[in-house]
Scaffold this motif. Sequence first.
Motif, PDB file in Angstrom:
ATOM      1  N   ARG A 226      -4.479  -7.166 -10.308  1.00  0.00           N
ATOM      2  CA  ARG A 226      -5.860  -6.636  -9.745  1.00  0.00           C
ATOM      3  C   ARG A 226      -6.048  -6.172  -8.411  1.00  0.00           C
ATOM      4  O   ARG A 226      -6.542  -5.039  -8.402  1.00  0.00           O
ATOM      5  N   TRP A 227      -5.687  -6.924  -7.679  1.00  0.00           N
ATOM      6  CA  TRP A 227      -5.778  -6.619  -6.318  1.00  0.00           C
ATOM      7  C   TRP A 227      -5.108  -5.468  -5.655  1.00  0.00           C
ATOM      8  O   TRP A 227      -5.619  -4.506  -5.046  1.00  0.00           O
TER       9      TRP A 227
ATOM     10  N   GLY B 260      -6.910  -2.593  -7.173  1.00  0.00           N
ATOM     11  CA  GLY B 260      -8.212  -1.985  -6.247  1.00  0.00           C
ATOM     12  C   GLY B 260      -7.635  -1.385  -4.916  1.00  0.00           C
ATOM     13  O   GLY B 260      -8.312  -0.429  -4.571  1.00  0.00           O
ATOM     14  N   GLN B 261      -6.615  -1.687  -4.361  1.00  0.00           N
ATOM     15  CA  GLN B 261      -6.001  -1.070  -3.306  1.00  0.00           C
ATOM     16  C   GLN B 261      -5.647   0.353  -3.672  1.00  0.00           C
ATOM     17  O   GLN B 261      -5.752   1.115  -2.740  1.00  0.00           O
TER      18      GLN B 261
ATOM     19  N   CYS C 210       1.096  -9.947  -2.004  1.00  0.00           N
ATOM     20  CA  CYS C 210       1.004  -8.561  -2.209  1.00  0.00           C
ATOM     21  C   CYS C 210       0.885  -7.893  -0.901  1.00  0.00           C
ATOM     22  O   CYS C 210       0.374  -8.297   0.095  1.00  0.00           O
TER      23      CYS C 210
ATOM     24  N   THR D 129      -2.067 -14.903  -3.595  1.00  0.00           N
ATOM     25  CA  THR D 129      -2.718 -15.602  -4.842  1.00  0.00           C
ATOM     26  C   THR D 129      -1.844 -16.322  -5.639  1.00  0.00           C
ATOM     27  O   THR D 129      -0.571 -16.129  -5.634  1.00  0.00           O
TER      28      THR D 129
ATOM     29  N   CYS E  10      -2.394  -9.720   0.766  1.00  0.00           N
ATOM     30  CA  CYS E  10      -3.107 -10.572  -0.295  1.00  0.00           C
ATOM     31  C   CYS E  10      -2.249 -11.835  -0.724  1.00  0.00           C
ATOM     32  O   CYS E  10      -0.984 -11.449  -1.079  1.00  0.00           O
TER      33      CYS E  10
ATOM     34  N   LEU F  56      -4.168 -11.619 -11.042  1.00  0.00           N
ATOM     35  CA  LEU F  56      -4.948 -11.428  -9.693  1.00  0.00           C
ATOM     36  C   LEU F  56      -4.237 -10.454  -8.795  1.00  0.00           C
ATOM     37  O   LEU F  56      -4.828  -9.696  -8.105  1.00  0.00           O
ATOM     38  N   ALA F  57      -2.891 -10.814  -8.667  1.00  0.00           N
ATOM     39  CA  ALA F  57      -2.239  -9.886  -7.626  1.00  0.00           C
ATOM     40  C   ALA F  57      -2.052  -8.394  -8.101  1.00  0.00           C
ATOM     41  O   ALA F  57      -2.574  -7.746  -7.206  1.00  0.00           O
TER      42      ALA F  57
END
Length: 143
Positions: A42-43, A46-47, A12, A34, A32, A39-40
């Motif tokens: 989700r990250w 968040g960003q 990511c 993962t 990131c 999860l990718a």
Amino acid sequence: MSMSGLTRAYWCEVVAQGPANGKWVPITLGTCQTISPKLALRWLRGQAHRIADGLDPAPATAWINGRVLVRVAPNLPDAPGELRRWCADVKWQRAAQMQVRDGTPMTFTAADHSGRYSLTVWPVNVPVSTLPVAYGQLLGRTL
């Protein structure tokens, strides 16, 4: 997905681009890796929230403390608004997760007068031996 010592991971990257000295200049805001498309994304969400909140904080944010905020005209592009809508769109998030899981990269870009903000995830095959021990445990392998 595992093939001859390789496993699928997801890389990511969040990049901002803005004008500097007459050119558009990219700046990597974060990366990131993962082993999960969930999860990718989700990250990335968040960003997206971090960027949106940095560009367009809520009026109740402590540091604003009564300062004047100017509303973006409804006919102008609004990158923070686009980023927040992207995060909130559950149907789009599910489709993106399936797309990435199936091996196709995904990019979302929001732009306005402040610049362009691109959130990208793409599948990569990596040697299992290069993953941190915690990833190996998730994959059910001893590294």
